[in-house]
Design a protein around this motif. Sequence first.
Motif, PDB file in Angstrom:
ATOM      1  N   GLY A  54       0.813  -1.207   0.000  1.00 49.47           N
ATOM      2  CA  GLY A  54       0.000   0.000   0.000  1.00 49.47           C
ATOM      3  C   GLY A  54       0.845   1.254   0.000  1.00 49.47           C
ATOM      4  N   SER A  55       0.176   2.395   0.007  1.00 44.10           N
ATOM      5  CA  SER A  55       0.865   3.675  -0.125  1.00 44.10           C
ATOM      6  C   SER A  55       1.741   4.004   1.083  1.00 44.10           C
ATOM      7  CB  SER A  55      -0.162   4.795  -0.335  1.00 44.10           C
ATOM      8  OG  SER A  55      -1.044   4.890   0.776  1.00 44.10           O
ATOM      9  N   LEU A  56       1.483   3.366   2.220  1.00 42.36           N
ATOM     10  CA  LEU A  56       2.280   3.662   3.412  1.00 42.36           C
ATOM     11  C   LEU A  56       3.636   2.966   3.395  1.00 42.36           C
ATOM     12  CD1 LEU A  56      -0.416   3.487   6.243  1.00 42.36           C
ATOM     13  CD2 LEU A  56       0.610   5.521   5.204  1.00 42.36           C
ATOM     14  N   ASP A  69       6.435   5.291   2.795  1.00 40.09           N
ATOM     15  CA  ASP A  69       6.611   6.149   3.970  1.00 40.09           C
ATOM     16  C   ASP A  69       7.438   5.440   5.044  1.00 40.09           C
ATOM     17  OD1 ASP A  69       5.015   7.967   2.693  1.00 40.09           O
ATOM     18  OD2 ASP A  69       3.214   7.532   3.862  1.00 40.09           O
ATOM     19  N   GLU A 122       4.729  -4.775  -6.422  1.00 42.47           N
ATOM     20  CA  GLU A 122       4.967  -3.828  -5.338  1.00 42.47           C
ATOM     21  C   GLU A 122       6.281  -4.111  -4.613  1.00 42.47           C
ATOM     22  OE1 GLU A 122       2.228  -1.645  -1.946  1.00 42.47           O
ATOM     23  OE2 GLU A 122       1.751  -3.693  -2.567  1.00 42.47           O
ATOM     24  N   TYR A 182      12.716   1.703  -4.577  1.00 40.25           N
ATOM     25  CA  TYR A 182      12.560   2.904  -3.750  1.00 40.25           C
ATOM     26  C   TYR A 182      13.581   2.905  -2.615  1.00 40.25           C
ATOM     27  CZ  TYR A 182      10.236   6.707  -1.307  1.00 40.25           C
ATOM     28  OH  TYR A 182       9.964   7.910  -0.713  1.00 40.25           O
TER      29      TYR A 182
END
Length: 278
Positions: free
Chosen positions: A162-164, A167, A191, A198
């Motif tokens: 997910g998008s977190l 982070d 992902e 990343y």
Amino acid sequence: MGEGAAERLRQLFEGHRLTPTQRRIAHCMVRRADEVPFLSSVELAERAGVSQPSVTRFAVALGFDGYPALRRHLREVTPSNGPAEHVERTAYQQAVDAEIANLRHLAGLLADPAPVRDAGALLAASRPLPVLGLRAASAQARGFAYFAAKVHPDVRLLDEGGSLLADRIDRAARAGATALLCFALPRHPRETVEALEYARHAGLRVVTVADSAFAPVAAASDLLLPAPVGTGLAFDTACAPMLLGRVLLEAMCDALPDAQARLEDFDAGAAARGLFVE
């Protein structure tokens, strides 16, 4: 089954991106390594539980003109006096046999301990240490993180996407992390690859335990440690990746000067709390 014949077959398949059906054929051939050079395409298809055209396509995927050319190659590289007599084993037994072969393959890779030692030193030096494993690999990541937390002061489990996720990688990097450990198993989530890319962009060195040196995560890893998975059952089996994770833990403990003291502190606290039933 001759172990040498089975290993030659594994080397033949290594480096090829095979479909699930083709992987089924490949593992059937490894299990029947002494018999395969004498089987017709129809007989191999029956034993693997696939169609005869699938066997032909499999041979072409390996770079041969067709199955007859593949069979000729196998007869040349796997000398034999004929198909060996054998007792038919159940599918469950064959799955166990395949995992035993995977563990033997891993043992051979560990004859050179340098890659694991290097990885253990990278992980020990990272404060915090993020451990990534999504979907099928989440169990391996969680198991490693559970034990690593007994000897490493700051282990951060990343087992949800997910998008977190980006982070959490950012936070680890800002907190001082220098490396990230990833467990990556088929089917490989896009992902996971993106998260490793990343992490490297954030300045982290990526150590990856994957099913093959040719896995999709290889290009996004600084140090990849392969451990094969079993594919003979409806869902892959991952004894070798799990064991390699424990070996990595050992190497990390060797690189942590206070690992033994931390373990003794934990044991003393567990005894005082009556944490475990003796």
